[in-house]
Enzyme design. Structure first.
Site, PDB file in Angstrom:
ATOM      1  CG  HIS A 226      51.441  64.590   7.966  1.00  0.00           C
ATOM      2  ND1 HIS A 226      51.105  63.998   6.769  1.00  0.00           N
ATOM      3  CD2 HIS A 226      50.839  63.840   8.914  1.00  0.00           C
ATOM      4  CE1 HIS A 226      50.356  62.927   6.990  1.00  0.00           C
ATOM      5  NE2 HIS A 226      50.191  62.817   8.281  1.00  0.00           N
ATOM      6  CE1 TYR A 230      45.936  61.122   9.391  1.00  0.00           C
ATOM      7  CE2 TYR A 230      47.983  62.278   8.945  1.00  0.00           C
ATOM      8  CZ  TYR A 230      47.205  61.143   8.844  1.00  0.00           C
ATOM      9  OH  TYR A 230      47.675  60.043   8.209  1.00  0.00           O
ATOM     10  CG  HIS A 377      48.060  61.684  -2.000  1.00  0.00           C
ATOM     11  ND1 HIS A 377      47.488  60.595  -1.376  1.00  0.00           N
ATOM     12  CD2 HIS A 377      48.548  62.464  -0.995  1.00  0.00           C
ATOM     13  CE1 HIS A 377      47.639  60.709  -0.064  1.00  0.00           C
ATOM     14  NE2 HIS A 377      48.273  61.835   0.200  1.00  0.00           N
ATOM     15  CG  PHE A 378      46.604  67.310  -2.486  1.00  0.00           C
ATOM     16  CD1 PHE A 378      45.692  68.243  -2.937  1.00  0.00           C
ATOM     17  CD2 PHE A 378      47.950  67.491  -2.774  1.00  0.00           C
ATOM     18  CE1 PHE A 378      46.122  69.320  -3.694  1.00  0.00           C
ATOM     19  CE2 PHE A 378      48.378  68.555  -3.534  1.00  0.00           C
ATOM     20  CZ  PHE A 378      47.453  69.472  -4.007  1.00  0.00           C
ATOM     21  CG  HIS A 379      42.662  67.376  -6.186  1.00  0.00           C
ATOM     22  ND1 HIS A 379      43.946  67.861  -6.254  1.00  0.00           N
ATOM     23  CD2 HIS A 379      41.856  68.470  -6.234  1.00  0.00           C
ATOM     24  CE1 HIS A 379      43.921  69.186  -6.349  1.00  0.00           C
ATOM     25  NE2 HIS A 379      42.663  69.578  -6.337  1.00  0.00           N
ATOM     26  NE  ARG A 442      52.423  69.538  -5.850  1.00  0.00           N
ATOM     27  CZ  ARG A 442      52.351  69.558  -4.510  1.00  0.00           C
ATOM     28  NH1 ARG A 442      53.176  68.813  -3.777  1.00  0.00           N
ATOM     29  NH2 ARG A 442      51.469  70.301  -3.895  1.00  0.00           N
ATOM     30  NE  ARG A 443      54.257  72.797  -4.853  1.00  0.00           N
ATOM     31  CZ  ARG A 443      55.145  71.844  -4.574  1.00  0.00           C
ATOM     32  NH1 ARG A 443      56.089  71.532  -5.437  1.00  0.00           N
ATOM     33  NH2 ARG A 443      55.076  71.231  -3.422  1.00  0.00           N
TER      34      ARG A 443
HETATM   35 FE1  HAS Z   1      48.978  62.659   2.094  1.00  0.00          FE
HETATM   36  C1  HAS Z   1      51.230  64.603   0.328  1.00  0.00           C
HETATM   37  C2  HAS Z   1      51.458  60.460   2.893  1.00  0.00           C
HETATM   38  C3  HAS Z   1      46.787  60.829   4.056  1.00  0.00           C
HETATM   39  C4  HAS Z   1      46.749  65.248   1.992  1.00  0.00           C
HETATM   40  N1  HAS Z   1      48.980  64.541   1.298  1.00  0.00           N
HETATM   41  C5  HAS Z   1      49.999  65.160   0.603  1.00  0.00           C
HETATM   42  C6  HAS Z   1      49.603  66.483   0.228  1.00  0.00           C
HETATM   43  C7  HAS Z   1      48.361  66.687   0.741  1.00  0.00           C
HETATM   44  C8  HAS Z   1      47.974  65.453   1.403  1.00  0.00           C
HETATM   45  C9  HAS Z   1      47.534  67.966   0.672  1.00  0.00           C
HETATM   46  O1  HAS Z   1      54.523  60.373   2.778  1.00  0.00           O
HETATM   47  C10 HAS Z   1      50.429  67.447  -0.620  1.00  0.00           C
HETATM   48  C11 HAS Z   1      51.154  68.470   0.173  1.00  0.00           C
HETATM   49  C12 HAS Z   1      51.926  69.396  -0.744  1.00  0.00           C
HETATM   50  O2  HAS Z   1      51.330  70.394  -1.189  1.00  0.00           O
HETATM   51  O3  HAS Z   1      53.076  69.082  -1.074  1.00  0.00           O
HETATM   52  N2  HAS Z   1      49.090  60.926   3.205  1.00  0.00           N
HETATM   53  C13 HAS Z   1      50.194  60.191   3.392  1.00  0.00           C
HETATM   54  C14 HAS Z   1      49.885  59.029   4.226  1.00  0.00           C
HETATM   55  C15 HAS Z   1      48.553  59.121   4.532  1.00  0.00           C
HETATM   56  C16 HAS Z   1      48.072  60.340   3.909  1.00  0.00           C
HETATM   57  C17 HAS Z   1      50.837  57.958   4.670  1.00  0.00           C
HETATM   58  N3  HAS Z   1      47.123  62.950   2.853  1.00  0.00           N
HETATM   59  C18 HAS Z   1      46.397  62.095   3.632  1.00  0.00           C
HETATM   60  C19 HAS Z   1      45.136  62.685   3.972  1.00  0.00           C
HETATM   61  C20 HAS Z   1      45.131  63.933   3.395  1.00  0.00           C
HETATM   62  C21 HAS Z   1      46.381  64.086   2.696  1.00  0.00           C
HETATM   63  C22 HAS Z   1      44.082  62.033   4.835  1.00  0.00           C
HETATM   64  C23 HAS Z   1      44.096  65.005   3.413  1.00  0.00           C
HETATM   65  C24 HAS Z   1      42.971  64.967   4.014  1.00  0.00           C
HETATM   66  N4  HAS Z   1      50.936  62.529   1.649  1.00  0.00           N
HETATM   67  C25 HAS Z   1      51.787  61.569   2.108  1.00  0.00           C
HETATM   68  C26 HAS Z   1      53.159  61.873   1.660  1.00  0.00           C
HETATM   69  C27 HAS Z   1      53.095  63.059   0.928  1.00  0.00           C
HETATM   70  C28 HAS Z   1      51.693  63.443   0.947  1.00  0.00           C
HETATM   71  C29 HAS Z   1      54.386  61.121   1.908  1.00  0.00           C
HETATM   72  C30 HAS Z   1      54.263  63.824   0.254  1.00  0.00           C
HETATM   73  C31 HAS Z   1      54.443  63.379  -1.122  1.00  0.00           C
HETATM   74  C32 HAS Z   1      55.474  64.213  -1.840  1.00  0.00           C
HETATM   75  O4  HAS Z   1      56.394  63.617  -2.422  1.00  0.00           O
HETATM   76  O5  HAS Z   1      55.406  65.449  -1.848  1.00  0.00           O
HETATM   77  C33 HAS Z   1      47.815  58.142   5.431  1.00  0.00           C
HETATM   78  O6  HAS Z   1      47.366  58.809   6.552  1.00  0.00           O
HETATM   79  C34 HAS Z   1      46.709  57.409   4.780  1.00  0.00           C
HETATM   80  C35 HAS Z   1      46.109  56.351   5.692  1.00  0.00           C
HETATM   81  C36 HAS Z   1      44.780  55.899   5.171  1.00  0.00           C
HETATM   82  C37 HAS Z   1      44.375  54.636   5.071  1.00  0.00           C
HETATM   83  C38 HAS Z   1      43.012  54.355   4.501  1.00  0.00           C
HETATM   84  C39 HAS Z   1      41.992  53.876   5.538  1.00  0.00           C
HETATM   85  C40 HAS Z   1      40.644  53.765   4.912  1.00  0.00           C
HETATM   86  C41 HAS Z   1      39.466  54.123   5.498  1.00  0.00           C
HETATM   87  C42 HAS Z   1      38.191  54.021   4.701  1.00  0.00           C
HETATM   88  C43 HAS Z   1      37.445  52.732   4.931  1.00  0.00           C
HETATM   89  C44 HAS Z   1      36.312  52.668   3.981  1.00  0.00           C
HETATM   90  C45 HAS Z   1      35.145  52.024   4.184  1.00  0.00           C
HETATM   91  C46 HAS Z   1      34.112  52.075   3.107  1.00  0.00           C
HETATM   92  C47 HAS Z   1      34.836  51.296   5.429  1.00  0.00           C
HETATM   93  C48 HAS Z   1      45.210  53.497   5.503  1.00  0.00           C
HETATM   94  C49 HAS Z   1      39.380  54.609   6.888  1.00  0.00           C
HETATM   95  C50 HAS Z   1      33.988  50.722   2.434  1.00  0.00           C
HETATM   96  C51 HAS Z   1      33.471  50.892   1.093  1.00  0.00           C
HETATM   97  C52 HAS Z   1      33.531  50.016   0.095  1.00  0.00           C
HETATM   98  C53 HAS Z   1      32.916  50.352  -1.215  1.00  0.00           C
HETATM   99  C54 HAS Z   1      34.222  48.702   0.182  1.00  0.00           C
HETATM  100 CU    CU Z   2      51.961  64.268   5.145  1.00  0.00          CU
END
Ligand code: HAS
Ligand code: CU
Length: 552
Positions: A226, A230, A377-379, A442-443
């Site tokens: 995890h 980050y 999700h991760f793409h 997947r996989r």
């Molecule tokens: Fe994830 C699985 C939960 C974020 C990558 N994640 C993965 C895997 C990868 C990955 C690679 O809880 C697969 C691993 C594997 O091979 O099995 N992930 C989360 C959560 C977040 C999250 C809670 N993940 C990421 C990020 C990644 C990433 C970042 C890569 C860089 N993820 C999971 C969970 C799994 C998971 C489970 C396991 C699932 C399973 O069953 O296997 C959070 O950190 C996300 C928080 C983000 C936000 C969004 C904030 C938005 C922002 C943008 C603002 C935009 C603006 C532009 C201002 C709350 C900062 C405005 C524009 C307009 C046009 C209006």
């Molecule tokens: Cu994670």
């Protein structure tokens, strides 16, 4: 020529070389990994077979390792070297030498690991879960990559410490502070993967022990896995917080908020690995529940980041006379690739983050776990938000480091590239999400499920993925053209390294943020809290034959 402040504050050319060495390697990994990605989507569509009996899992492993581990680590270390050298000062000879040792260790390690994968002796995917076993040279190579990245990180910490010595009692420059937080996060996180590799997988692949405690090795992997995501995200946040405001002609909303978000990310990134193991037997549900709560804690600094970014855009808009709810949107510099490319990444992080919150919610994870939804999700998160931001950074940083200019035509091509990427990803990641909800795994190689009754339902989505994958591959070719142009052929000149200033010039971040003992201390307490009892359980209750020192 009269020296302007921008030429004076160029990254020192010796540090620039160090940084560029990392970038050459990163973009090479992108080329190789991208080709494998294309092949995968074609194979999964059921319309194409791999020639010469090439194993599907072999190309999947090359893709995952090149994109997820090599491109990212090399790019991040190259970017952080440049960022630290720019904002905390030119490296000392000792720091630069340290950086080069790190680079070579990572390069040798990558050579070892990828040779084994290409020989089909390590088709174990980027997560290299036991009981899949790879050749020992693969594990040793990965160890070199990790240790090399630590050495790289030490060069950054040395330079930051030198800055502090010269400027006692002051908070370090924001961009350098962020790089050091990310390096710290990385070092703490990689201890998990280093332990499973050194104490479990390596002895096992050498035949010194005949079994491993699989649950223990997976848990050590996710302790690392995890924060790994980050480690990818934080450099993108560095760009969003400090570089984007300068490019759009605005200001950083709050230096203190940015630092607080980074510290929270450091604290809460690590004790959350169980959210990847929610369906796994052998872990007490109470501890899974605790780690789910901690996962929701780590969402908070990302929400803070979204708030700060909207505030920057909104205030910048008002300053330029924009009115109405979306007026800020129109005054953004859409013709500037340095802005537009990372912005598309940023916007994609809204659905990407929402998907993460779905995954982290235990009941919903039961639906999507191990389906191709997770790949979707991760793409979105890694392969769109993070990678487009990395591309956006390289479009000004590469010419800055090579003493060239981002020309109008390359700027235009870069914007086209980003939109192509976006469209390709809407097809690919979008259809992965939908297909995942229909239960597609997947996989898995197409041959393992292609004839099943359900597969007929999945095939249209898999074709959409192949279309998306092909569009993305065109995107990769464009990135490579732009990168090579900016590194070797673009006209000589001075390209700016944009670093924003805070809106309130009197704002001085509280010194508590520099209290590393405190933050690392809290980080360790949280890790011990989240993992001690589960680890004891996992070791004590291991199945017969996998207990005891000899076998784990
Ligand atoms: Fe994830 C699985 C939960 C974020 C990558 N994640 C993965 C895997 C990868 C990955 C690679 O809880 C697969 C691993 C594997 O091979 O099995 N992930 C989360 C959560 C977040 C999250 C809670 N993940 C990421 C990020 C990644 C990433 C970042 C890569 C860089 N993820 C999971 C969970 C799994 C998971 C489970 C396991 C699932 C399973 O069953 O296997 C959070 O950190 C996300 C928080 C983000 C936000 C969004 C904030 C938005 C922002 C943008 C603002 C935009 C603006 C532009 C201002 C709350 C900062 C405005 C524009 C307009 C046009 C209006
Ligand atoms: Cu994670």
């Amino acid at each position: 020529m009269k020296k302007t402040s921008s030429t004076l504050s160029k990254v020192d050319s010796r540090d620039a070389k160090l940084s560029m060495a990392h970038f050459y390697f990163a973009f090479f990994a992108l080329a190789l990994g991208g080709l494998m990605g294309l092949l995968q989507t074609l194979v999964r569509s059921g319309k194409v077979n791999l020639p010469g009996g090439i194993n599907y899992y072999e190309i999947l492993t090359v893709h995952g390792i090149m994109m997820g581990l090599i491109l990212t680590t090399f790019f991040i270390m190259g970017f952080q070297h440049a960022a630290v050298s720019k904002t905390a000062g030119t490296y000392s000879n000792a720091a630069r030498r340290t950086g080069w040792i790190g680079f070579w260790a990572m390069t040798i390690g990558t050579g070892m690991a990828s040779t084994m994968v290409l020989l089909n002796k390590a088709s174990v995917l980027y997560t290299f879960y036991a009981p899949l076993q790879a050749h020992w040279i693969f594990y040793l190579g990965l160890t070199f990559v990790v240790v090399g990245s630590w050495i790289d990180g030490i060069a950054q910490i040395m330079t930051y410490a030198k800055w502090h010595k010269k400027n006692p009692g002051k908070p370090g420059p924001l961009l350098s502070f962020m790089a050091v937080v990310n390096t710290t996060l990385w070092i703490v996180a990689t201890l998990g993967v280093a332990s499973t590799v050194l104490f479990q997988l390596l002895p096992w692949s050498l035949g010194w022990v005949d079994r491993v405690n699989v649950l223990l090795s997976r848990t050590l992997f996710w302790y690392f896995g995890h924060p790994l995501v980050y480690f990818w995200l934080l450099p993108a946040y560095m760009c969003w917080y400090t570089i984007i405001p300068k490019i759009i002609g605005g200001k950083i909303f709050s230096d203190t908020l940015a630092r607080l978000a980074f510290i929270l990310l450091l604290l809460f990134s690590i004790p959350v690995g169980f959210h990847h193991q929610l369906t796994e037997p052998g872990i007490d549900p109470a501890w899974k529940f605790i780690q789910v709560i901690l996962t929701f804690m780590v969402v908070i600094p990302s929400l803070m980041t979204a708030f700060a970014l909207f505030a920057t855009f909104e205030r910048n808009g008002r300053m330029k006379g924009a009115t109405g709810v979306m007026g800020w949107f129109r005054v953004l510099p859409w013709n500037d690739a340095r802005f537009t490319v990372p912005f598309i990444g940023m916007a994609s992080f809204i659905p990407g983050g929402a998907g993460g919150i779905i995954n982290a919610s235990n009941q919903m994870d039961q639906v999507v776990h191990n389906t191709i939804w997770v790949t979707g999700h991760f793409h979105l998160t890694a392969a769109t938000s993070v990678v487009l931001t990395f591309f956006g950074i390289s479009y000004w940083l590469v010419p800055h480091l090579t003493g060239r200019k981002l020309t109008k035509s390359m700027n235009k091509l870069a914007i086209i590239q980003a939109w192509i990427w976006f469209v390709g990803m809407v097809f690919m990641s979008g259809s992965m999400h939908f297909e995942g909800l229909l239960g597609a795994p997947r996989r898995s190689a197409f041959s393992t499920y292609g004839g099943s009754a359900q597969a007929a339902e999945w095939i249209p989505y898999q074709i959409a993925q192949a279309v998306g994958g092909s569009i993305l591959f065109i995107g990769i070719i464009l990135v490579l053209i732009i990168f090579i142009n900016l590194a070797f052929f673009a006209p000589k000149g001075d390209e700016e390294f944009p670093v924003g200033e805070t809106e309130n010039p009197e704002e001085v971040a509280p010194l508590i943020f520099e209290n590393w003992k405190l933050w690392i201390g809290i980080c360790i307490v949280l890790i011990l809290f989240a993992y001690t009892i589960p680890f004891i359980d996992i070791i004590k209750n291991a199945p017969p034959g996998s207990k005891g020192f000899k076998t784990w």
